[in-house]
Design an enzyme around this catalytic site. Structure first.
Site, PDB file in Angstrom:
ATOM      1  N   THR A  28       0.703  -0.839  -0.003  1.00 40.37           N
ATOM      2  CA  THR A  28      -0.314   0.246   0.218  1.00 40.37           C
ATOM      3  C   THR A  28       1.422   1.310  -0.102  1.00 40.37           C
ATOM      4  O   THR A  28       2.219   1.268   0.631  1.00 40.37           O
ATOM      5  CB  THR A  28      -0.466   0.283   0.830  1.00 40.37           C
ATOM      6  OG1 THR A  28      -1.766  -1.282   1.550  1.00 40.37           O
ATOM      7  CG2 THR A  28      -1.839   1.400   1.119  1.00 40.37           C
ATOM      8  N   THR A  31       4.329   4.521  -3.740  1.00 42.27           N
ATOM      9  CA  THR A  31       5.880   3.442  -3.984  1.00 42.27           C
ATOM     10  C   THR A  31       5.226   2.266  -4.720  1.00 42.27           C
ATOM     11  O   THR A  31       5.287   1.693  -5.901  1.00 42.27           O
ATOM     12  CB  THR A  31       6.657   3.761  -3.095  1.00 42.27           C
ATOM     13  OG1 THR A  31       7.125   4.520  -2.373  1.00 42.27           O
ATOM     14  CG2 THR A  31       7.884   3.301  -4.032  1.00 42.27           C
ATOM     15  N   GLY A  85       5.711  -0.490   0.688  1.00 43.12           N
ATOM     16  CA  GLY A  85       6.586   0.785   1.241  1.00 43.12           C
ATOM     17  C   GLY A  85       7.246   0.205   1.702  1.00 43.12           C
ATOM     18  O   GLY A  85       6.752  -0.089   2.770  1.00 43.12           O
ATOM     19  N   LYS A  97       6.317   1.208   9.624  1.00 36.94           N
ATOM     20  CA  LYS A  97       4.919   1.263   8.874  1.00 36.94           C
ATOM     21  C   LYS A  97       4.239   1.575   9.117  1.00 36.94           C
ATOM     22  O   LYS A  97       3.798   1.766  10.207  1.00 36.94           O
ATOM     23  CB  LYS A  97       5.029  -0.234   7.080  1.00 36.94           C
ATOM     24  CG  LYS A  97       6.724  -0.714   6.647  1.00 36.94           C
ATOM     25  CD  LYS A  97       6.232  -1.839   6.118  1.00 36.94           C
ATOM     26  CE  LYS A  97       4.785  -1.783   5.027  1.00 36.94           C
ATOM     27  NZ  LYS A  97       4.675  -0.962   4.611  1.00 36.94           N
ATOM     28  N   GLY A  98       3.443   1.756   8.012  1.00 36.49           N
ATOM     29  CA  GLY A  98       1.589   2.502   8.273  1.00 36.49           C
ATOM     30  C   GLY A  98       1.388   3.810   8.621  1.00 36.49           C
ATOM     31  O   GLY A  98       0.629   4.134   8.632  1.00 36.49           O
ATOM     32  N   GLY A  99       2.509   4.557   7.345  1.00 39.24           N
ATOM     33  CA  GLY A  99       1.872   5.763   6.841  1.00 39.24           C
ATOM     34  C   GLY A  99       0.581   6.384   6.148  1.00 39.24           C
ATOM     35  O   GLY A  99      -0.149   6.415   6.264  1.00 39.24           O
ATOM     36  N   GLY A 100       0.366   5.388   5.636  1.00 43.03           N
ATOM     37  CA  GLY A 100      -0.850   5.063   4.820  1.00 43.03           C
ATOM     38  C   GLY A 100      -2.188   4.993   5.841  1.00 43.03           C
ATOM     39  O   GLY A 100      -3.051   4.370   5.373  1.00 43.03           O
ATOM     40  N   GLU A 106      -1.169  -5.128   6.267  1.00 41.45           N
ATOM     41  CA  GLU A 106       0.294  -5.092   5.873  1.00 41.45           C
ATOM     42  C   GLU A 106       1.209  -5.955   6.571  1.00 41.45           C
ATOM     43  O   GLU A 106       1.909  -7.117   6.001  1.00 41.45           O
ATOM     44  CB  GLU A 106       1.011  -4.281   5.971  1.00 41.45           C
ATOM     45  CG  GLU A 106      -0.005  -3.173   4.565  1.00 41.45           C
ATOM     46  CD  GLU A 106       1.018  -1.339   4.998  1.00 41.45           C
ATOM     47  OE1 GLU A 106       0.950  -0.994   3.897  1.00 41.45           O
ATOM     48  OE2 GLU A 106       1.931  -0.892   5.634  1.00 41.45           O
TER      49      GLU A 106
HETATM   50  C1  5RP Z   1       0.713   2.051   4.549  1.00 45.95           C
HETATM   51  C2  5RP Z   1       2.154   2.170   4.428  1.00 45.95           C
HETATM   52  C3  5RP Z   1       3.413   2.233   3.289  1.00 45.95           C
HETATM   53  O1  5RP Z   1       4.372   1.306   2.718  1.00 45.95           O
HETATM   54  C4  5RP Z   1       4.638   3.798   3.613  1.00 45.95           C
HETATM   55  O2  5RP Z   1       3.303   4.646   4.271  1.00 45.95           O
HETATM   56  C5  5RP Z   1       4.715   4.018   2.576  1.00 45.95           C
HETATM   57  O3  5RP Z   1       4.137   4.868   2.039  1.00 45.95           O
HETATM   58  P1  5RP Z   1       4.648   5.565   0.520  1.00 45.95           P
HETATM   59  O4  5RP Z   1       5.441   5.395  -0.616  1.00 45.95           O
HETATM   60  O5  5RP Z   1       3.554   6.434   0.321  1.00 45.95           O
HETATM   61  O6  5RP Z   1       5.978   6.551   0.827  1.00 45.95           O
HETATM   62  O7  5RP Z   1       2.965   1.563   4.833  1.00 45.95           O
HETATM   63  O8  5RP Z   1       0.470   2.069   5.762  1.00 45.95           O
END
Ligand code: 5RP
Length: 227
Positions: A28, A31, A85, A97-100, A106
């Site tokens: 997710t 990237t 990502g 992870k978990g920015g999204g 995940e």
């Molecule tokens: C989502 C994630 C993403 O993989 C992470 O936030 C990286 O995101 P991006 O590729 O938009 O920088 O962990 O929960």
């Protein structure tokens, strides 16, 4: 190179590790977006036969618009390869992870995968984890008490909000609480402590999970680091 170009470069590059017949976990984020597009292109052009599982509703929708069928994780024995990502990775390939907000699915997909590749722009490479706020998925029931426990430990929690100011809710209908820590000295200890709290569903520390991280160097060439 602009950040978005870095994401495209490594995202598309990583798709070369997908082999015919594989069960593939789709990550997710912005990237993984490029990886998914590239995989879909390979399926069309090379006639690859692949089985897909997804790490989020967002990714499922994207994959479906590209003509890929997403299977239920319960219907596959094991995932061969997941490409996702990350928000930070350190020299030991420990990561956040978990920015999204998709950390729970995940982590389930990643820990059900034989191999995990992360695709990252250069901003994700750190010496010590923690500058990126650590996402924790928290059950809404009793969340004020769970959050108070974070406060008592000095973990500087904040409930994640969307751009419009409303509370962010995960695919599993939980909250994301971001912990503003600056530096995480003991990621293993913190991860164990967080997951020992009854209201915590999962935390965004991914330790001993990534087998390889692919990121661009300053000169635009691609660096691959193996665990
Ligand atoms: C989502 C994630 C993403 O993989 C992470 O936030 C990286 O995101 P991006 O590729 O938009 O920088 O962990 O929960």
């Amino acid at each position: 190179m602009e950040q978005v170009q870095e994401k495209q470069l490594v995202g598309e590059y990583a798709a070369k590790y997908v082999e015919d017949g594989m069960i593939v976990g789709l990550g997710t984020g912005s990237t993984a977006y490029y990886t998914i597009h590239k995989i879909a292109q390979r399926v069309k052009e090379e006639g690859m036969k692949l089985t897909f599982v997804s790490t989020s509703t967002r990714t499922t929708k994207l994959a479906q618009t590209l003509g890929l069928t997403i299977h239920n994780i319960n219907d596959v024995p094991e995932v061969d390869l997941t490409i996702d990502g990350c928000d930070e990775f350190d020299p030991q390939l420990k990561g956040i992870k978990g920015g999204g907000g998709a950390l729970l699915f995940e982590k389930i997909i990643a820990t059900s995968s034989k191999q995990n590749i992360w695709v990252a722009d250069r901003s994700k490479k750190v010496e010590v984890l923690g500058a990126f706020p650590l996402p924790v998925e928290v059950l809404t029931f009793g969340s004020s008490h769970t959050i108070r426990k974070f406060e008592k430990e000095g973990l500087n929690p904040s409930i994640r909000k969307k751009a419009d100011g409303s509370v962010f809710i995960t695919d599993s209908q939980n909250l994301v609480v971001d912990l503003h820590l600056s530096q995480i000295e003991d990621p293993e200890g913190l991860s164990i402590w967080l997951n020992s709290l009854p209201g915590v569903v999962e935390n965004g520390l991914f330790l001993g999970i990534a087998d390889r991280v692919i990121y661009p160097k300053a000169d635009g060439s691609i660096e691959e680091v193996n665990a």
